[in-house]
Design a protein around this motif. Structure first.
Motif, PDB file in Angstrom:
ATOM      1  N   PRO A 145       0.863  -2.256  -6.059  1.00 51.72           N
ATOM      2  CA  PRO A 145       0.456  -1.749  -4.750  1.00 51.72           C
ATOM      3  C   PRO A 145      -0.833  -0.940  -4.874  1.00 51.72           C
ATOM      4  N   LEU A 146      -1.666  -0.991  -3.853  1.00 56.31           N
ATOM      5  CA  LEU A 146      -2.817  -0.105  -3.797  1.00 56.31           C
ATOM      6  C   LEU A 146      -2.266   1.298  -3.538  1.00 56.31           C
ATOM      7  N   THR A 147      -2.506   2.210  -4.465  1.00 60.31           N
ATOM      8  CA  THR A 147      -1.896   3.533  -4.399  1.00 60.31           C
ATOM      9  C   THR A 147      -2.963   4.591  -4.159  1.00 60.31           C
ATOM     10  N   LEU A 148      -2.916   5.196  -2.977  1.00 60.36           N
ATOM     11  CA  LEU A 148      -3.859   6.239  -2.595  1.00 60.36           C
ATOM     12  C   LEU A 148      -3.147   7.585  -2.670  1.00 60.36           C
ATOM     13  N   VAL A 149      -3.669   8.479  -3.495  1.00 56.59           N
ATOM     14  CA  VAL A 149      -3.001   9.748  -3.758  1.00 56.59           C
ATOM     15  C   VAL A 149      -3.929  10.902  -3.419  1.00 56.59           C
ATOM     16  N   ILE A 150      -3.425  11.836  -2.614  1.00 61.54           N
ATOM     17  CA  ILE A 150      -4.139  13.086  -2.356  1.00 61.54           C
ATOM     18  C   ILE A 150      -3.276  14.218  -2.902  1.00 61.54           C
ATOM     19  N   ARG A 204      -7.913   0.093 -11.271  1.00 58.60           N
ATOM     20  CA  ARG A 204      -8.508  -0.556 -10.099  1.00 58.60           C
ATOM     21  C   ARG A 204      -7.735  -0.283  -8.818  1.00 58.60           C
ATOM     22  N   TRP A 205      -6.411  -0.183  -8.916  1.00 54.81           N
ATOM     23  CA  TRP A 205      -5.585  -0.085  -7.717  1.00 54.81           C
ATOM     24  C   TRP A 205      -5.064   1.325  -7.461  1.00 54.81           C
ATOM     25  N   ILE A 206      -5.648   2.319  -8.106  1.00 54.58           N
ATOM     26  CA  ILE A 206      -5.222   3.712  -7.899  1.00 54.58           C
ATOM     27  C   ILE A 206      -6.438   4.553  -7.531  1.00 54.58           C
ATOM     28  N   ARG A 207      -6.314   5.321  -6.455  1.00 53.68           N
ATOM     29  CA  ARG A 207      -7.376   6.225  -6.041  1.00 53.68           C
ATOM     30  C   ARG A 207      -6.777   7.626  -5.898  1.00 53.68           C
ATOM     31  N   ILE A 208      -7.305   8.566  -6.663  1.00 48.71           N
ATOM     32  CA  ILE A 208      -6.781   9.933  -6.651  1.00 48.71           C
ATOM     33  C   ILE A 208      -7.853  10.872  -6.100  1.00 48.71           C
ATOM     34  N   GLN A 209      -7.489  11.621  -5.078  1.00 46.19           N
ATOM     35  CA  GLN A 209      -8.377  12.618  -4.503  1.00 46.19           C
ATOM     36  C   GLN A 209      -7.683  13.980  -4.534  1.00 46.19           C
ATOM     37  N   VAL A 210      -8.489  15.022  -4.657  1.00 46.24           N
ATOM     38  CA  VAL A 210      -7.955  16.382  -4.658  1.00 46.24           C
ATOM     39  C   VAL A 210      -8.400  17.079  -3.381  1.00 46.24           C
ATOM     40  N   TYR A 213       0.848  -1.188   0.000  1.00 48.71           N
ATOM     41  CA  TYR A 213       0.000   0.000   0.000  1.00 48.71           C
ATOM     42  C   TYR A 213       0.887   1.243   0.000  1.00 48.71           C
ATOM     43  N   ILE A 214       0.531   2.209  -0.828  1.00 44.20           N
ATOM     44  CA  ILE A 214       1.221   3.490  -0.850  1.00 44.20           C
ATOM     45  C   ILE A 214       0.183   4.582  -0.616  1.00 44.20           C
ATOM     46  N   SER A 215       0.391   5.371   0.412  1.00 46.33           N
ATOM     47  CA  SER A 215      -0.476   6.519   0.670  1.00 46.33           C
ATOM     48  C   SER A 215       0.387   7.768   0.579  1.00 46.33           C
ATOM     49  N   THR A 216       0.012   8.722  -0.265  1.00 42.56           N
ATOM     50  CA  THR A 216       0.840   9.896  -0.438  1.00 42.56           C
ATOM     51  C   THR A 216       0.006  11.164  -0.479  1.00 42.56           C
ATOM     52  N   TYR A 217       0.522  12.210   0.141  1.00 43.16           N
ATOM     53  CA  TYR A 217      -0.057  13.544   0.025  1.00 43.16           C
ATOM     54  C   TYR A 217       0.983  14.423  -0.649  1.00 43.16           C
ATOM     55  N   GLN A 218       0.592  15.095  -1.727  1.00 43.63           N
ATOM     56  CA  GLN A 218       1.509  15.931  -2.486  1.00 43.63           C
ATOM     57  C   GLN A 218       0.966  17.358  -2.574  1.00 43.63           C
ATOM     58  N   ALA A 219       1.791  18.304  -2.149  1.00 44.89           N
ATOM     59  CA  ALA A 219       1.350  19.696  -2.102  1.00 44.89           C
ATOM     60  C   ALA A 219       1.877  20.543  -3.252  1.00 44.89           C
ATOM     61  N   SER A 240     -14.287  13.533  -3.073  1.00 43.81           N
ATOM     62  CA  SER A 240     -14.380  12.107  -3.381  1.00 43.81           C
ATOM     63  C   SER A 240     -13.596  11.818  -4.656  1.00 43.81           C
ATOM     64  N   VAL A 241     -13.332  10.548  -4.905  1.00 43.60           N
ATOM     65  CA  VAL A 241     -12.604  10.159  -6.112  1.00 43.60           C
ATOM     66  C   VAL A 241     -13.339  10.657  -7.361  1.00 43.60           C
ATOM     67  N   ARG A 242     -14.647  10.497  -7.389  1.00 41.15           N
ATOM     68  CA  ARG A 242     -15.432  10.927  -8.557  1.00 41.15           C
ATOM     69  C   ARG A 242     -15.403  12.446  -8.712  1.00 41.15           C
ATOM     70  N   ASP A 243     -15.612  13.158  -7.613  1.00 40.90           N
ATOM     71  CA  ASP A 243     -15.612  14.623  -7.688  1.00 40.90           C
ATOM     72  C   ASP A 243     -14.215  15.156  -8.010  1.00 40.90           C
ATOM     73  N   SER A 244     -13.198  14.446  -7.558  1.00 39.41           N
ATOM     74  CA  SER A 244     -11.821  14.856  -7.853  1.00 39.41           C
ATOM     75  C   SER A 244     -11.548  14.736  -9.349  1.00 39.41           C
ATOM     76  N   ALA A 245     -11.993  13.633  -9.948  1.00 43.10           N
ATOM     77  CA  ALA A 245     -11.807  13.441 -11.388  1.00 43.10           C
ATOM     78  C   ALA A 245     -12.539  14.529 -12.166  1.00 43.10           C
ATOM     79  N   ALA A 246     -13.723  14.885 -11.694  1.00 37.97           N
ATOM     80  CA  ALA A 246     -14.497  15.933 -12.363  1.00 37.97           C
ATOM     81  C   ALA A 246     -13.783  17.281 -12.261  1.00 37.97           C
ATOM     82  N   LEU A 247     -13.199  17.550 -11.099  1.00 40.29           N
ATOM     83  CA  LEU A 247     -12.468  18.809 -10.928  1.00 40.29           C
ATOM     84  C   LEU A 247     -11.245  18.847 -11.832  1.00 40.29           C
TER      85      LEU A 247
END
Length: 280
Positions: free
Chosen positions: A153-158, A188-194, A102-108, A254-261
């Motif tokens: 890896p399950l990759t969670l990105v903010i 499937r294994w990537i989740r991107i949030q803004v 699992y990878i969880s990352t916050y990028q500014a 949310s992931v969906r709203d992030s993609a829309a943004l």
């Protein structure tokens, strides 16, 4: 010109690759130009790689394996070679990243390295005035291969929303980078949030950070400053960082709203107007 035989194959992965390439080529009775003709490159390039003056690519390695019948030897070596081109202080993190479940990352400031397009990555690395730009770029692209593994890896990105608006590399580069993020978001294994600018104060104000989790290894927390990276498996640090990450996830779209943004930012800021507007 440095004689390849003077190289110590144990000195580095790149030295070993060059030494082994010449050994295999000569074992097949081929001159540099002859091998170059077979794999569609110049004999000069073969010589530069054999003398470690140039870093090989994965495509080059695969073509050499096919030409010399080396059973994937150079295709296996290239990952090690390219990883060795990363800054010394970053290599331990890259090794752990490749083993993470699992990878969880916050990028500014910028898009996370695993999600960068090649041209965006080049622009980021150029900003650091790196003398070894091509080597660092090849190493960064090589890191991304873990996302294509059978069990990635399950990759969670903010991403802070500011990342979307910072025009790194120019409008075209940013448009393609953000479109790439939208596409990756369907993986499937990537989740991107803004994290929207309206979030106000939040735990990420101190800077970007990553949390790596493993199936058979303690969790790892990683952050970096301008000069170096810092990695620790201290349980208290991991617990605090995980709490911060949970708060960031809750504050992010949310992931969906992030993609829309992201798609909206592409349209409003980086759309290629030359494709829409007729030439006057």
């Amino acid at each position: 010109m440095v004689n390849i035989q003077s190289l110590d194959p144990t000195a580095s992965p790149l030295d070993y690759y060059g030494w082994e390439l010449r050994r295999q080529r000569e074992a097949h009775g081929l001159k540099q130009g002859q091998l170059g003709e077979i794999i569609f490159c110049t004999g000069s390039l073969i010589g530069q790689i054999e003398t470690t003056k140039k870093v090989p690519t994965r495509d080059f390695s695969e073509r050499v394996d096919a030409a010399l019948g080396t059973d994937g030897l150079f295709s296996r070596l290239i990952g090690l070679v390219l990883r060795s081109q990363l800054p010394t202080w970053f290599q331990p993190y890259a090794e752990m990243e490749a083993k993470a479940a699992y990878i969880s990352t916050y990028q500014a400031q910028v898009v996370y390295g695993l999600l960068q397009t090649e041209e965006y990555a080049r622009a980021v690395l150029t900003a650091g005035k790196n003398e070894q730009l091509d080597r660092l770029l090849a190493a960064r692209i090589e890191r991304q291969r873990i996302l294509d593994w059978e069990r990635p890896p399950l990759t969670l990105v903010i991403l802070d929303e500011a990342v979307l608006h910072r025009p790194i590399g120019g409008r075209g580069v940013m448009r393609r980078q953000l479109e790439h993020l939208v596409e990756l978001g369907t993986h499937r294994w990537i989740r991107i949030q803004v994290l929207p600018l309206t979030a106000g104060e939040h735990p990420g104000l101190a800077g970007a950070f990553n949390i790596l989790r493993f199936e058979d290894h303690p969790d790892v927390f990683y952050t970096e400053d301008m000069m170096a990276g810092h990695m620790t498996a201290n349980p208290d640090t991991i617990k605090e960082a995980s709490l911060h990450y949970a708060h960031l996830q809750a504050a992010a779209l949310s992931v969906r709203d992030s993609a829309a943004l992201i798609a909206r930012v592409v349209e409003e800021r980086y759309e290629d107007r030359t494709e829409r507007d007729p030439v006057a």
